[in-house]
Design a protein around this motif. Structure first.
Motif, PDB file in Angstrom:
ATOM      1  N   GLU A  45       0.833  -1.209   0.000  1.00  0.00           N
ATOM      2  CA  GLU A  45       0.000   0.000   0.000  1.00  0.00           C
ATOM      3  C   GLU A  45       0.864   1.255   0.000  1.00  0.00           C
ATOM      4  O   GLU A  45       0.576   2.230  -0.701  1.00  0.00           O
ATOM      5  CB  GLU A  45      -0.936  -0.012   1.205  1.00  0.00           C
ATOM      6  N   TYR A  46       1.933   1.242   0.803  1.00  0.00           N
ATOM      7  CA  TYR A  46       2.799   2.414   0.909  1.00  0.00           C
ATOM      8  C   TYR A  46       3.496   2.708  -0.416  1.00  0.00           C
ATOM      9  O   TYR A  46       3.522   3.844  -0.889  1.00  0.00           O
ATOM     10  CB  TYR A  46       3.838   2.204   2.011  1.00  0.00           C
ATOM     11  N   ILE A  47       4.062   1.656  -1.032  1.00  0.00           N
ATOM     12  CA  ILE A  47       4.770   1.842  -2.301  1.00  0.00           C
ATOM     13  C   ILE A  47       3.819   2.287  -3.396  1.00  0.00           C
ATOM     14  O   ILE A  47       4.131   3.178  -4.189  1.00  0.00           O
ATOM     15  CB  ILE A  47       5.499   0.542  -2.699  1.00  0.00           C
ATOM     16  N   LEU A  48       2.613   1.684  -3.438  1.00  0.00           N
ATOM     17  CA  LEU A  48       1.632   2.064  -4.451  1.00  0.00           C
ATOM     18  C   LEU A  48       1.294   3.555  -4.347  1.00  0.00           C
ATOM     19  O   LEU A  48       1.146   4.237  -5.368  1.00  0.00           O
ATOM     20  CB  LEU A  48       0.356   1.235  -4.285  1.00  0.00           C
ATOM     21  N   GLY A  49       1.198   4.052  -3.137  1.00  0.00           N
ATOM     22  CA  GLY A  49       0.883   5.468  -2.943  1.00  0.00           C
ATOM     23  C   GLY A  49       1.986   6.402  -3.411  1.00  0.00           C
ATOM     24  O   GLY A  49       1.741   7.589  -3.635  1.00  0.00           O
ATOM     25  N   LYS A  50       3.201   5.881  -3.557  1.00  0.00           N
ATOM     26  CA  LYS A  50       4.339   6.707  -3.971  1.00  0.00           C
ATOM     27  C   LYS A  50       4.660   6.593  -5.468  1.00  0.00           C
ATOM     28  O   LYS A  50       5.458   7.371  -5.974  1.00  0.00           O
ATOM     29  CB  LYS A  50       5.587   6.313  -3.172  1.00  0.00           C
ATOM     30  N   VAL A  51       4.049   5.624  -6.142  1.00  0.00           N
ATOM     31  CA  VAL A  51       4.345   5.435  -7.563  1.00  0.00           C
ATOM     32  C   VAL A  51       3.743   6.584  -8.367  1.00  0.00           C
ATOM     33  O   VAL A  51       2.550   6.865  -8.245  1.00  0.00           O
ATOM     34  CB  VAL A  51       3.789   4.085  -8.066  1.00  0.00           C
ATOM     35  N   PRO A  52       4.539   7.280  -9.173  1.00  0.00           N
ATOM     36  CA  PRO A  52       4.024   8.424  -9.939  1.00  0.00           C
ATOM     37  C   PRO A  52       3.055   7.989 -11.027  1.00  0.00           C
ATOM     38  O   PRO A  52       3.100   6.848 -11.500  1.00  0.00           O
ATOM     39  CB  PRO A  52       5.291   9.046 -10.544  1.00  0.00           C
ATOM     40  N   ALA A  53       2.173   8.899 -11.399  1.00  0.00           N
ATOM     41  CA  ALA A  53       1.220   8.613 -12.467  1.00  0.00           C
ATOM     42  C   ALA A  53       1.976   8.308 -13.754  1.00  0.00           C
ATOM     43  O   ALA A  53       2.946   8.975 -14.095  1.00  0.00           O
ATOM     44  CB  ALA A  53       0.293   9.810 -12.669  1.00  0.00           C
ATOM     45  N   GLY A  54       1.529   7.288 -14.452  1.00  0.00           N
ATOM     46  CA  GLY A  54       2.162   6.918 -15.716  1.00  0.00           C
ATOM     47  C   GLY A  54       3.249   5.882 -15.574  1.00  0.00           C
ATOM     48  O   GLY A  54       3.722   5.341 -16.581  1.00  0.00           O
ATOM     49  N   SER A  55       3.681   5.601 -14.343  1.00  0.00           N
ATOM     50  CA  SER A  55       4.706   4.583 -14.119  1.00  0.00           C
ATOM     51  C   SER A  55       4.051   3.223 -13.894  1.00  0.00           C
ATOM     52  O   SER A  55       2.907   3.139 -13.434  1.00  0.00           O
ATOM     53  CB  SER A  55       5.583   4.943 -12.925  1.00  0.00           C
ATOM     54  N   ARG A  56       4.774   2.165 -14.188  1.00  0.00           N
ATOM     55  CA  ARG A  56       4.271   0.808 -14.001  1.00  0.00           C
ATOM     56  C   ARG A  56       4.871   0.215 -12.734  1.00  0.00           C
ATOM     57  O   ARG A  56       6.069   0.348 -12.477  1.00  0.00           O
ATOM     58  CB  ARG A  56       4.647  -0.051 -15.209  1.00  0.00           C
ATOM     59  N   LEU A  57       4.035  -0.469 -11.942  1.00  0.00           N
ATOM     60  CA  LEU A  57       4.487  -1.095 -10.700  1.00  0.00           C
ATOM     61  C   LEU A  57       4.484  -2.607 -10.840  1.00  0.00           C
ATOM     62  O   LEU A  57       3.534  -3.199 -11.342  1.00  0.00           O
ATOM     63  CB  LEU A  57       3.584  -0.684  -9.535  1.00  0.00           C
ATOM     64  N   VAL A  58       5.576  -3.225 -10.427  1.00  0.00           N
ATOM     65  CA  VAL A  58       5.649  -4.681 -10.292  1.00  0.00           C
ATOM     66  C   VAL A  58       6.017  -4.952  -8.836  1.00  0.00           C
ATOM     67  O   VAL A  58       7.022  -4.438  -8.346  1.00  0.00           O
ATOM     68  CB  VAL A  58       6.695  -5.300 -11.240  1.00  0.00           C
ATOM     69  N   PHE A  59       5.192  -5.736  -8.141  1.00  0.00           N
ATOM     70  CA  PHE A  59       5.410  -5.986  -6.718  1.00  0.00           C
ATOM     71  C   PHE A  59       6.123  -7.320  -6.542  1.00  0.00           C
ATOM     72  O   PHE A  59       5.672  -8.344  -7.061  1.00  0.00           O
ATOM     73  CB  PHE A  59       4.069  -5.982  -5.983  1.00  0.00           C
ATOM     74  N   LEU A  60       7.249  -7.317  -5.828  1.00  0.00           N
ATOM     75  CA  LEU A  60       8.058  -8.513  -5.642  1.00  0.00           C
ATOM     76  C   LEU A  60       8.015  -8.966  -4.188  1.00  0.00           C
ATOM     77  O   LEU A  60       8.271  -8.173  -3.280  1.00  0.00           O
ATOM     78  CB  LEU A  60       9.515  -8.241  -6.038  1.00  0.00           C
ATOM     79  N   VAL A  61       7.687 -10.242  -3.987  1.00  0.00           N
ATOM     80  CA  VAL A  61       7.697 -10.834  -2.656  1.00  0.00           C
ATOM     81  C   VAL A  61       8.960 -11.690  -2.552  1.00  0.00           C
ATOM     82  O   VAL A  61       9.035 -12.775  -3.141  1.00  0.00           O
ATOM     83  CB  VAL A  61       6.439 -11.683  -2.406  1.00  0.00           C
ATOM     84  N   ASN A  62       9.936 -11.204  -1.833  1.00  0.00           N
ATOM     85  CA  ASN A  62      11.253 -11.832  -1.787  1.00  0.00           C
ATOM     86  C   ASN A  62      11.369 -12.814  -0.614  1.00  0.00           C
ATOM     87  O   ASN A  62      10.523 -12.851   0.280  1.00  0.00           O
ATOM     88  CB  ASN A  62      12.324 -10.741  -1.678  1.00  0.00           C
ATOM     89  N   LYS A  63      12.450 -13.586  -0.618  1.00  0.00           N
ATOM     90  CA  LYS A  63      12.830 -14.527   0.443  1.00  0.00           C
ATOM     91  C   LYS A  63      11.829 -15.654   0.619  1.00  0.00           C
ATOM     92  O   LYS A  63      11.662 -16.184   1.732  1.00  0.00           O
ATOM     93  CB  LYS A  63      13.051 -13.787   1.767  1.00  0.00           C
ATOM     94  N   CYS A  64      11.159 -16.044  -0.470  1.00  0.00           N
ATOM     95  CA  CYS A  64      10.203 -17.146  -0.368  1.00  0.00           C
ATOM     96  C   CYS A  64      10.890 -18.461  -0.009  1.00  0.00           C
ATOM     97  O   CYS A  64      10.244 -19.382   0.504  1.00  0.00           O
ATOM     98  CB  CYS A  64       9.445 -17.304  -1.686  1.00  0.00           C
TER      99      CYS A  64
END
Length: 447
Positions: free
Chosen positions: A326-345
């Motif tokens: 949620e925090y990162i999504l709120g900081k992503v600028p308009a027009g940019s693409r977000l890919v969310f990575l869940v690490n250390k699986c």
């Protein structure tokens, strides 16, 4: 500083970097290029000054004591059928720095001078071999590091951007000629063009310029690499991911929170598209001055990124992972693409990797104990984060192929077709923007 007024001087310079390969090339251009080269190279039969263009001649360069310095091949180009439009030769010799410097010294002693940076291309421009936009594209072709950037640069070198400007210039000339006629015969009862026609010409020109200006972000991304910011909380594996993508230990990795204080940038070609990865400082509350500056730069780089890789890790717990998303999504600028990575699986029993099945997606699909991962995906999606979610282990380089495939997919969407004319030069962008501003004033005046 070289005085470019004396354009008939014969110039010489290495066209390749000595010592980086087996062969180096020294280029000589100018009215006396063939005569000067004849003074330092012995060829059998007809001298170079009498050799036809597009011919190769074998010769020998001697040292001052008569010993053989090197055996060379000389390519002869006669004006105007050469890169510069002048008489030119290209001397192919062995790539020893000593040999290259010795041949250069002999050429200078024979009457040539060392070319200034870019002077060969400048002469090509001055002699009408190419226009200014094409001359600027030469550097882009040389600097291209991916298939996409090469295609764009070659399109400009072949005159794609110049053709666009020529069409635009014709529109503007028609408009100004009609305006001048109106001014010259303003006291006569004659109308050469209606206001509607003039406004239509202005609108067409503005539309043409606007289309070119809108390509700058995409063109700049292709030329310099699509900016990809890797962001997330401290110790989520951002630097480890950068190292895994590059296949080398580029960033310092430590269990100590706040190791990365400044941004680290590296480029990587993925499926013909150049990406510029930016490893950023971990986001957290801190009173440490240097780390806080690094975090501020993280937010600034996020604002510049076309793609944001938001990172968290499963060991932080479900609530923390969702909060990160949620925090990162709120900081992503308009027009940019977000890919969310869940690490250390790889550190969780219910998301452990099987060695025979290193592909994360196929493993998770076959794993019976997928509650934690599924809960994370559901919680993240239910909280409005609609970005792709990819589980990875940056430490074990698992899931990296899935990530690079997604990046390639997004990269091709961003770059689009590279056969169309794109603006990649900041000077061109500024000139077009200024032209649009001036045309808007014209439209206001017509209104």
């Amino acid at each position: 500083m070289v005085n470019y007024q004396f354009t008939e001087e014969t110039i010489c310079a290495p066209a390749t970097i000595p010592g980086t390969g087996a062969i180096s090339i020294i280029r000589v251009s100018g009215k006396e290029a063939l005569t000067l080269t004849d003074r330092i190279i012995r060829v059998n039969g007809v001298p170079l000054a009498e050799t036809e263009g597009y011919r190769l001649r074998y010769g020998t360069v001697l040292e001052s004591d008569g010993a053989v310095l090197d055996n060379v091949v000389v390519s002869v180009f006669r004006a105007p059928h050469s890169y510069t439009g002048e008489n030119s030769v290209e001397i192919s010799c062995h790539a020893s720095r000593y040999i290259v410097n010795a041949i250069m010294a002999q050429l200078i002693a024979a009457g040539a001078r060392v070319a200034a940076p870019g002077e060969f291309t400048r002469r090509a421009f001055m002699n009408g071999k190419m226009d200014l936009a094409q001359a600027e594209a030469v550097a882009d072709v040389i600097a291209s590091q991916s298939a996409a950037s090469h295609h764009v640069a070659m399109n400009q070198l072949k005159g794609g951007f110049s053709k666009e400007l020529k069409g635009l210039r014709e529109q503007l000339l028609k408009m100004t000629s009609l305006l001048e006629l109106e001014l010259d015969f303003s006291e006569e009862d004659v109308e050469f063009a209606s206001r509607e026609e003039l406004e239509m010409l202005v609108d067409n020109a503005l539309s043409h310029i606007g289309r070119l200006v809108d390509t700058f972000r995409r063109g700049n991304a292709i030329k310099n690499g699509i900016p990809v910011a890797i962001v997330g909380a401290t110790n989520t594996g951002k630097s480890t991911l950068l190292n895994a993508l590059l296949g080398e230990d580029r960033a310092i990795v430590s269990d100590i929170a706040g190791t990365t204080r400044d941004t680290i940038e590296e480029t990587l070609d993925i499926d013909g598209v150049m990406f510029r990865f930016i490893d950023t400082a971990g986001i957290r509350e801190t009173d440490e001055v240097v780390e806080r500056i690094g975090i501020e730069r993280t937010f600034r780089k996020m604002g510049e990124a076309a793609i944001v890789l938001g990172m968290t890790d499963v060991t932080r717990g479900e609530d923390a992972v969702v909060a990160d998303a949620e925090y990162i999504l709120g900081k992503v600028p308009a027009g940019s693409r977000l890919v969310f990575l869940v690490n250390k699986c790889d550190e969780m029993d219910d998301c452990a990797f099987l060695e025979e099945k290193p592909d994360i997606d196929s493993h998770i699909a076959s794993n019976k104990n997928v509650n934690t991962y599924n809960n994370i995906v559901s919680l993240v999606n239910n909280n409005g984060v609609s970005a792709p979610i990819i589980p990875i282990s940056a430490k074990k380089s698992l899931g990296i192929s899935t990530l690079t495939s997604k990046l390639a997919e997004i990269g091709h969407e961003i770059t689009g077709g590279t056969d169309e004319t794109l603006v990649t030069n900041a000077r061109h962008y500024e000139a077009l923007a200024n032209a649009a501003t001036a045309l808007k004033r014209v439209k206001t005046g017509l209104g």
